[in-house]
Enzyme design. Structure first.
Site, PDB file in Angstrom:
ATOM      1  N   CYS A   1     -39.144  40.453  -0.411  1.00  0.00           N
ATOM      2  CA  CYS A   1     -40.263  39.680   0.098  1.00  0.00           C
ATOM      3  C   CYS A   1     -40.176  39.644   1.619  1.00  0.00           C
ATOM      4  O   CYS A   1     -39.093  39.521   2.188  1.00  0.00           O
ATOM      5  CB  CYS A   1     -40.312  38.239  -0.408  1.00  0.00           C
ATOM      6  SG  CYS A   1     -40.495  38.110  -2.177  1.00  0.00           S
TER       7      CYS A   1
ATOM      8  N   ARG B   1     -39.784  45.693   2.172  1.00  0.00           N
ATOM      9  CA  ARG B   1     -38.989  44.597   1.591  1.00  0.00           C
ATOM     10  C   ARG B   1     -39.505  44.189   0.205  1.00  0.00           C
ATOM     11  O   ARG B   1     -38.849  43.444  -0.509  1.00  0.00           O
ATOM     12  CB  ARG B   1     -39.034  43.370   2.515  1.00  0.00           C
ATOM     13  CG  ARG B   1     -38.407  43.593   3.861  1.00  0.00           C
ATOM     14  CD  ARG B   1     -38.586  42.354   4.715  1.00  0.00           C
ATOM     15  NE  ARG B   1     -37.828  41.248   4.193  1.00  0.00           N
ATOM     16  CZ  ARG B   1     -36.587  40.935   4.546  1.00  0.00           C
ATOM     17  NH1 ARG B   1     -35.972  41.680   5.436  1.00  0.00           N
ATOM     18  NH2 ARG B   1     -35.981  39.901   4.032  1.00  0.00           N
TER      19      ARG B   1
ATOM     20  N   TRP C   1     -41.762  40.884  -3.662  1.00  0.00           N
ATOM     21  CA  TRP C   1     -40.977  41.545  -4.706  1.00  0.00           C
ATOM     22  C   TRP C   1     -40.777  40.461  -5.763  1.00  0.00           C
ATOM     23  O   TRP C   1     -40.079  39.473  -5.520  1.00  0.00           O
ATOM     24  CB  TRP C   1     -39.638  42.029  -4.149  1.00  0.00           C
ATOM     25  CG  TRP C   1     -38.875  42.849  -5.141  1.00  0.00           C
ATOM     26  CD1 TRP C   1     -39.011  44.186  -5.377  1.00  0.00           C
ATOM     27  CD2 TRP C   1     -37.835  42.393  -6.022  1.00  0.00           C
ATOM     28  NE1 TRP C   1     -38.138  44.588  -6.362  1.00  0.00           N
ATOM     29  CE2 TRP C   1     -37.398  43.515  -6.778  1.00  0.00           C
ATOM     30  CE3 TRP C   1     -37.240  41.158  -6.262  1.00  0.00           C
ATOM     31  CZ2 TRP C   1     -36.398  43.428  -7.734  1.00  0.00           C
ATOM     32  CZ3 TRP C   1     -36.242  41.067  -7.228  1.00  0.00           C
ATOM     33  CH2 TRP C   1     -35.823  42.205  -7.949  1.00  0.00           C
TER      34      TRP C   1
ATOM     35  N   ASN D   1     -40.101  33.218   1.103  1.00  0.00           N
ATOM     36  CA  ASN D   1     -39.162  34.280   0.707  1.00  0.00           C
ATOM     37  C   ASN D   1     -37.896  33.589   0.224  1.00  0.00           C
ATOM     38  O   ASN D   1     -37.340  32.762   0.945  1.00  0.00           O
ATOM     39  CB  ASN D   1     -38.867  35.182   1.923  1.00  0.00           C
ATOM     40  CG  ASN D   1     -37.761  36.182   1.634  1.00  0.00           C
ATOM     41  OD1 ASN D   1     -37.508  36.535   0.491  1.00  0.00           O
ATOM     42  ND2 ASN D   1     -37.101  36.632   2.684  1.00  0.00           N
ATOM     43  N   GLY D   2     -37.445  33.925  -0.982  1.00  0.00           N
ATOM     44  CA  GLY D   2     -36.218  33.308  -1.506  1.00  0.00           C
ATOM     45  C   GLY D   2     -36.419  32.867  -2.944  1.00  0.00           C
ATOM     46  O   GLY D   2     -37.420  33.221  -3.589  1.00  0.00           O
TER      47      GLY D   2
ATOM     48  N   GLU E   1     -22.973  58.573  -5.360  1.00  0.00           N
ATOM     49  CA  GLU E   1     -24.120  58.383  -4.470  1.00  0.00           C
ATOM     50  C   GLU E   1     -25.261  59.332  -4.856  1.00  0.00           C
ATOM     51  O   GLU E   1     -26.434  58.946  -4.857  1.00  0.00           O
ATOM     52  CB  GLU E   1     -23.672  58.599  -3.007  1.00  0.00           C
ATOM     53  CG  GLU E   1     -24.770  58.606  -1.963  1.00  0.00           C
ATOM     54  CD  GLU E   1     -25.551  57.308  -1.862  1.00  0.00           C
ATOM     55  OE1 GLU E   1     -25.211  56.330  -2.553  1.00  0.00           O
ATOM     56  OE2 GLU E   1     -26.548  57.290  -1.105  1.00  0.00           O
TER      57      GLU E   1
ATOM     58  N   LYS F   1     -29.092  58.200  -5.916  1.00  0.00           N
ATOM     59  CA  LYS F   1     -30.285  58.695  -5.213  1.00  0.00           C
ATOM     60  C   LYS F   1     -31.305  59.254  -6.190  1.00  0.00           C
ATOM     61  O   LYS F   1     -32.486  58.972  -6.090  1.00  0.00           O
ATOM     62  CB  LYS F   1     -29.931  59.812  -4.206  1.00  0.00           C
ATOM     63  CG  LYS F   1     -29.245  59.427  -2.927  1.00  0.00           C
ATOM     64  CD  LYS F   1     -30.084  58.686  -1.916  1.00  0.00           C
ATOM     65  CE  LYS F   1     -30.032  57.205  -2.133  1.00  0.00           C
ATOM     66  NZ  LYS F   1     -28.943  56.445  -1.623  1.00  0.00           N
TER      67      LYS F   1
ATOM     68  N   GLU G   1     -32.945  56.431  -8.310  1.00  0.00           N
ATOM     69  CA  GLU G   1     -33.841  55.458  -7.692  1.00  0.00           C
ATOM     70  C   GLU G   1     -35.141  56.054  -7.182  1.00  0.00           C
ATOM     71  O   GLU G   1     -36.159  55.373  -7.175  1.00  0.00           O
ATOM     72  CB  GLU G   1     -33.154  54.605  -6.621  1.00  0.00           C
ATOM     73  CG  GLU G   1     -32.704  55.315  -5.394  1.00  0.00           C
ATOM     74  CD  GLU G   1     -32.027  54.383  -4.389  1.00  0.00           C
ATOM     75  OE1 GLU G   1     -32.352  53.195  -4.323  1.00  0.00           O
ATOM     76  OE2 GLU G   1     -31.161  54.882  -3.645  1.00  0.00           O
TER      77      GLU G   1
ATOM     78  N   HIS H   1     -13.146  62.966 -22.190  1.00  0.00           N
ATOM     79  CA  HIS H   1     -12.774  61.716 -22.874  1.00  0.00           C
ATOM     80  C   HIS H   1     -13.992  61.003 -23.465  1.00  0.00           C
ATOM     81  O   HIS H   1     -13.905  59.838 -23.831  1.00  0.00           O
ATOM     82  CB  HIS H   1     -12.027  60.798 -21.905  1.00  0.00           C
ATOM     83  CG  HIS H   1     -10.740  61.393 -21.429  1.00  0.00           C
ATOM     84  ND1 HIS H   1      -9.649  61.549 -22.252  1.00  0.00           N
ATOM     85  CD2 HIS H   1     -10.397  61.924 -20.227  1.00  0.00           C
ATOM     86  CE1 HIS H   1      -8.668  62.126 -21.572  1.00  0.00           C
ATOM     87  NE2 HIS H   1      -9.099  62.368 -20.346  1.00  0.00           N
TER      88      HIS H   1
ATOM     89  N   LYS I   1     -36.088  47.066  -0.228  1.00  0.00           N
ATOM     90  CA  LYS I   1     -35.037  47.504   0.688  1.00  0.00           C
ATOM     91  C   LYS I   1     -33.906  46.492   0.825  1.00  0.00           C
ATOM     92  O   LYS I   1     -32.742  46.838   0.810  1.00  0.00           O
ATOM     93  CB  LYS I   1     -35.687  47.781   2.046  1.00  0.00           C
ATOM     94  CG  LYS I   1     -34.737  48.304   3.106  1.00  0.00           C
ATOM     95  CD  LYS I   1     -34.331  49.725   2.802  1.00  0.00           C
ATOM     96  CE  LYS I   1     -33.408  50.310   3.834  1.00  0.00           C
ATOM     97  NZ  LYS I   1     -32.728  51.503   3.301  1.00  0.00           N
TER      98      LYS I   1
HETATM   99  O1  M6R Z   1     -28.444  46.360   2.657  1.00  0.00           O
HETATM  100  P1  M6R Z   1     -27.248  46.735   1.814  1.00  0.00           P
HETATM  101  O2  M6R Z   1     -26.521  47.912   2.337  1.00  0.00           O
HETATM  102  O3  M6R Z   1     -26.341  45.581   1.534  1.00  0.00           O
HETATM  103  O4  M6R Z   1     -27.883  47.154   0.420  1.00  0.00           O
HETATM  104  C1  M6R Z   1     -27.058  47.507  -0.653  1.00  0.00           C
HETATM  105  C2  M6R Z   1     -27.856  48.186  -1.742  1.00  0.00           C
HETATM  106  O5  M6R Z   1     -28.887  47.356  -2.181  1.00  0.00           O
HETATM  107  C3  M6R Z   1     -28.460  49.514  -1.267  1.00  0.00           C
HETATM  108  O6  M6R Z   1     -27.480  50.382  -0.799  1.00  0.00           O
HETATM  109  C4  M6R Z   1     -29.235  50.171  -2.409  1.00  0.00           C
HETATM  110  O7  M6R Z   1     -28.364  50.575  -3.422  1.00  0.00           O
HETATM  111  C5  M6R Z   1     -30.057  51.335  -1.892  1.00  0.00           C
HETATM  112  N1  M6R Z   1     -31.367  51.283  -2.470  1.00  0.00           N
HETATM  113  C6  M6R Z   1     -29.461  52.652  -2.189  1.00  0.00           C
HETATM  114  O8  M6R Z   1     -30.250  53.704  -1.755  1.00  0.00           O
END
Ligand code: M6R
Length: 591
Positions: free
Chosen positions: A2, A27, A72, A98-99, A468, A472, A475, A491, A586
């Site tokens: 948000c 956000r 969000w 926001n919150g 990682e 990627k 998401e 395993h 984000k």
């Molecule tokens: O702002 P932060 O680095 O604390 O955020 C952590 C995760 O939310 C962030 O890395 C998230 O996994 C990303 N969408 C990955 O691309």
């Protein structure tokens, strides 16, 4: 998660607020809304979906005061009714928030049981509590009384239709910045929303209440005592948050990585000497164990930090997932040191851990891209990763910047004579080569496009890159992808391999080269369509993507760019919204 924006001043507040919402949209993008005043009448306009839909409805709207929100969804589905701003029952007050208010059901029952609510949000409780208390108290006192009852997190802007010359604001735990400039006063959840509108900004403290008029700010603590706020100049420019000629911010940010690494070098090296605070180094050296805490991509970056700390500094280290650590009680060593990794510096899961760690008085360092963040304020120490603003929801350059900064920190602690600076320069050149050959990654993307499941495998360093890589692809390309340590396949997970299931091996290390290839062959024997991403020194001519050699402990900084590009092109080919993938945001400011 948000974004809230507000403006009061000499320019068109509607235009400025919509501009701010566009900048904050990363956000949250389930819905957007605005409240503004014209001819002493309040207009509230909200739309499900993107800010652009809202903007189209406001073409000729003008006002000197406005508050806005991009959402969000947490409470209630993402629709127009649940979109902010929310009005109080009589329509006197309007709020953006926001919150999350954790005790909203209790407050509803205790104070507002005769009220009817239009939405399913917790926010409507706040605005109605203000209305409830303002029947007997001045608005300012009504807001502070409301604040004293709220449990959870909030950053709120409120307009009172009885007096359209002011914006009330109050916050606890959720971020809120106040901007000041010749045009007027502005608010934003992060600095991006203030760019081009304000010249200076103040990071507002928790439990702060205030009110701005066109030329005046008043700030108080929760019991009404005056509280000073400090303004600093805004150092970030419009250019930094411009997509330029790139199709997506994600691609721009992938391309920025070589230059960014050179920038980090320029910030942390003076000649060959590293510029990390001796006090911080001394403090970390005194510890008997370093605990790294992070989430998502930042957590995967912190695996490298653990590796560097153990290998280069000989300090035992462990990586914790913040959302797990906060509800568990691991054995803590006698002299622990906590290092938090976060791009945004606002991640709620991390902040929850930090508060616990702070209670124990353990020392904390935050390694972040956002030096004005809540996490920096909670820490004893902070290090900037100097990635520059990252807008795409999928983290790319912030991840690499964290790995680079960890290597620099570990080398500084170890005090070893080092070639790190040149090795990092070598990494930037190697990434440039990968970018020149991006078509190969696009080729892989075309082949995996239709698959339902995909597996990334690797060992050691390459396994962390695989984690990682898998995140990627999940998401932004919405493909079910898992990362496995290649030795673990036999395993259990190998049972998942079907005819043509793509399995991508990442191989950059001599010591694990042959064994990973054997594990990959085992999947191929069971029908998998296999791919190899390898460093030149360990490659075979049949490998699909061969990346230049760099210092072995930095090789992931190059291989990760390959997997970023594969995810990017797969998402583009699937016509996905690359920068704003579904269900995500984000900055994750809820636990
Ligand atoms: O702002 P932060 O680095 O604390 O955020 C952590 C995760 O939310 C962030 O890395 C998230 O996994 C990303 N969408 C990955 O691309």
């Amino acid at each position: 998660m948000c974004g809230i924006v507000g403006f009061i001043g000499k320019e068109n507040a509607v235009e400025i607020t919509i501009g701010g919402l566009e900048k904050l949209e990363y956000r949250g993008y389930d819905s957007a809304g605005i409240a503004y005043q014209t001819n002493q009448c309040l207009t509230v306009c909200k739309e499900k979906g993107r800010v652009s839909a809202l903007k189209n409805k406001l073409v000729d709207a003008k006002s000197s005061i406005a508050i806005g929100h991009t959402r969000w969804a947490t409470h209630g589905e993402p629709n127009q009714v649940n979109a902010h701003p929310h009005l109080s029952l009589s329509g006197r007050f309007v709020i953006v928030h926001n919150g999350i208010i954790e005790n909203y059901q209790k407050l509803k029952f205790e104070y507002l049981d005769t009220y009817t609510f239009k939405s399913q949000t917790d926010t409507e409780i706040i605005v109605n509590l203000i209305e409830y208390f303002s029947k007997t108290l001045h608005v300012e006192e009504a807001i502070r009384e409301t604040m004293s009852l709220l449990e959870g997190s909030y950053a709120c802007l409120v307009l009172d239709t009885y007096n359209f010359n002011q914006i009330y604001f109050f916050k606890d735990k959720s971020p809120l910045l106040l901007g000041r400039g010749p045009k007027g006063f502005s608010f934003s959840s992060d600095i991006t929303g203030l760019i081009g509108v304000a010249e200076e900004y103040a990071v507002l403290e928790d439990k702060l209440f205030g009110v701005v008029e066109e030329n005046k700010i008043t700030t108080k603590d929760i019991i009404g005592l005056p509280k000073k706020i400090i303004f600093s100049p805004i150092a970030i420019s419009e250019e930094e948050i411009d997509k330029k000629t790139y199709d997506h911010f994600m691609l721009k940010e992938i391309y920025e990585q070589p230059m960014m690494i050179r920038h980090i070098i320029s910030k942390y090296f003076k000649g060959d000497e590293m510029q990390i605070s001796p006090k911080l180094i001394h403090h970390i050296k005194q510890s008997d164990k370093v605990n790294f805490v992070a989430c998502g991509s930042s957590m995967y970056a912190s695996y490298f930090a653990k590796y560097y700390f153990e290998k280069l500094c000989g300090i035992p280290s462990e990586v914790f997932c913040a959302s797990e650590l906060v509800y568990s009680t691991p054995l803590i060593s006698k002299r622990p040191f906590f290092i938090f990794f976060s791009q945004s510096g606002e991640t709620a899961d991390l902040i929850a851990v930090m508060k616990k760690v702070k209670q124990q008085k353990y020392p904390m360092l935050t390694i972040t891209n956002t030096m004005e963040s809540s996490m920096v304020r909670l820490s004893n120490y902070a290090l900037n990763i100097y990635a520059g603003k990252e807008i795409a929801v999928a983290s790319t350059k912030a991840y690499t910047a964290m790995v680079v900064t960890s290597a620099i920190l570990a080398r500084s602690i170890s005090g070893a004579k080092t070639n790190l600076k040149n090795n990092l320069k070598g990494v930037s050149l190697a990434i440039e080569k990968v970018l020149e050959n991006k078509e190969i990654c696009k080729g892989v993307a075309k082949e995996i496009l239709q698959c339902n499941d995909l597996f990334y495998i690797g060992r050691g360093i390459d396994y962390w890159t695989a984690l990682e890589a898998s995140l990627k692809l999940k998401e932004i390309a919405y493909i079910h992808t898992e990362a496995f340590s290649s030795g673990e396949l036999k395993h259990g997970p190998i049972a998942l391999i079907q005819q043509n299931t793509p399995v991508i091996a990442i191989i950059t290390q001599e010591g694990t080269n042959q064994i990973t290839r054997s594990n990959l062959a085992e999947t191929e024997a069971r029908g998998a369509k296999t791919y190899v991403i390898s460093s030149k020194g360990v490659s075979t001519p049949e490998d699909d993507i061969i990346i230049p050699n760099v210092a072995h402990y930095l090789s992931s900084l190059v291989s990760v760019v390959v997997v970023q590009l594969i995810a990017y092109y797969t998402a583009v080919l699937k016509n996905n919204d690359v920068d704003k993938p579904k269900n995500l945001a984000k900055s994750v400011t809820v636990e």
